[in-house]
Write a protein that holds these residues in place. Structure first.
Motif, PDB file in Angstrom:
ATOM      1  N   LEU A 137       0.824  -1.214   0.000  1.00 14.78           N
ATOM      2  CA  LEU A 137       0.000   0.000   0.000  1.00 14.78           C
ATOM      3  C   LEU A 137       0.853   1.257   0.000  1.00 14.78           C
ATOM      4  N   ARG A 138       1.944   1.253   0.758  1.00 15.39           N
ATOM      5  CA  ARG A 138       2.731   2.469   0.961  1.00 15.39           C
ATOM      6  C   ARG A 138       3.848   2.669  -0.070  1.00 15.39           C
ATOM      7  N   GLN A 139       4.285   1.588  -0.714  1.00 14.70           N
ATOM      8  CA  GLN A 139       5.370   1.724  -1.691  1.00 14.70           C
ATOM      9  C   GLN A 139       4.989   1.254  -3.096  1.00 14.70           C
ATOM     10  N   ALA A 140       4.416   0.042  -3.191  1.00 12.32           N
ATOM     11  CA  ALA A 140       4.105  -0.494  -4.510  1.00 12.32           C
ATOM     12  C   ALA A 140       3.004   0.304  -5.203  1.00 12.32           C
ATOM     13  N   TYR A 141       1.939   0.623  -4.464  1.00 10.76           N
ATOM     14  CA  TYR A 141       0.868   1.391  -5.097  1.00 10.76           C
ATOM     15  C   TYR A 141       1.355   2.749  -5.603  1.00 10.76           C
ATOM     16  N   PRO A 142       2.079   3.547  -4.792  1.00 10.35           N
ATOM     17  CA  PRO A 142       2.569   4.823  -5.343  1.00 10.35           C
ATOM     18  C   PRO A 142       3.471   4.643  -6.561  1.00 10.35           C
ATOM     19  N   ALA A 143       4.256   3.560  -6.587  1.00 11.45           N
ATOM     20  CA  ALA A 143       5.115   3.314  -7.752  1.00 11.45           C
ATOM     21  C   ALA A 143       4.274   3.051  -9.004  1.00 11.45           C
TER      22      ALA A 143
END
Length: 329
Positions: free
Chosen positions: A151-157
């Motif tokens: 949620l915090r890293q993969a989604y923003p990427a």
């Protein structure tokens, strides 16, 4: 293609092809048969194809890419997934412990970091032989050791890749309703891939997932609509899998009662299962996999022949289908 995913410009066909089977899911599939299965889907009008690195540790992506290589790129949509990064596995051996009857020359490493997302996508493009994929999905984030990283890293990427135009649409695939709802509510994904949670046998996604998707304008890709194979035959018995394991007695009896009602109306259980799976207005595509060309064609024929309205009325009356569940018109 007609349904468009979320607020993206990516379109899919109402029936999609899931390529896990041609990754040697449970059994070996010859290369020529894998190609023939994809060809059968194309001949049936399917233009949306879903795969993942997880499926046969890259085998599914390689085979799908080869099978689609002769078709105009503008005419089909491909999705793949991130979260399980493939790395070299010098020990080799079989991948059957993970459900795929193939040589484990690679192994999976959970990686939902931004760098892991980009590396995974680059590797998928190389295996597929494509310069782009239309849709990228976070794959089973709830199963990883650190679900919050998705949620915090993969989604923003993925969001950044979408803004850059590298991918057309993004989403999450999961069998866990809480995970699906969270991504629908807390992010701006285009797609929820709902795995086995909205089927003719059981509809838990009707309680939270599908309403959340509707409120947020998120499209649903409905997969696992045969409940791992239980609903894929005219008469289910104890030899059929359910949730990739042994079917409980109560679940089997319910499936058989549904099959009995289907017989009274002159339709097969899988035909009814496919029709129901695509009837909810949030569902953009029903994705079905098969390794045999004849099975692909058969599913497409079933999908094109919806059952009579009286079937749904009787299933509701018998307490076998929730009254509020949308049915084909």
């Amino acid at each position: 293609m007609s349904p468009v995913l979320g607020r993206s410009a990516v379109a899919v066909t109402p029936l999609g092809y899931g390529a896990s089977s041609i990754g040697n899911l449970y059994r070996k599939v010859p290369d020529e048969q894998a190609t023939a299965a994809v060809d059968a889907a194309w001949a049936a009008g399917v233009r949306y194809f879903d795969t993942a690195p997880h499926y046969g540790v890259g085998l599914s992506e390689r085979r799908l890419g080869r099978a689609l290589a002769g078709h105009p790129r503008a005419e089909f949509c491909v999705s793949t997934k991130v979260g399980r990064l493939l790395v070299d596995n010098p020990d080799g051996g079989s991948d059957l412990d993970n459900g795929f009857d193939t040589e484990a020359t690679m192994r999976r490493v959970w990686d939902f970091t931004a760098d892991g997302v980009r590396r995974s996508l680059d590797a998928s493009l190389a295996r597929l032989g494509l310069d782009r994929v239309d849709l990228v999905l976070l794959h089973d984030p709830e199963e990883s050791p650190e679900p919050e990283v998705a949620l915090r890293q993969a989604y923003p990427a993925l969001d950044e890749l979408r803004r850059q135009g590298v991918v057309g649409a993004i989403g999450v695939g999961s069998k866990d309703p809480d995970t699906l709802i969270r991504f629908a509510v807390e992010t701006d994904v285009d797609v929820l891939m709902v795995a086995g949670r909205y089927t003719l046998l059981e509809q838990p996604a009707l309680d939270g997932v599908l309403p959340a998707a509707g409120r947020r304008g998120v499209s649903v890709l409905n997969v696992g609509v045969f409940n791992s194979g239980l609903l894929a035959v005219e008469w289910p018995d104890e030899t059929r899998p359910y949730e990739y394991g042994t079917v409980p007695e109560a679940v089997l009896r319910r499936a058989q009662r549904i099959a009995t009602v289907c017989r009274r109306h002159g339709v097969t259980l899988p035909q009814a299962a496919l029709a129901f799976a695509g009837a909810h207005p949030a569902v953009a595509s029903v994705v079905v996999g098969a390794a045999r060309p004849a099975h692909v064609t058969r599913s497409a024929d079933w999908f094109a022949a919806p059952p009579p309205a009286q079937l749904w009325t009787e299933l509701v009356a018998e307490g076998l289908l929730r009254e509020e569940a949308p049915v084909p018109s």
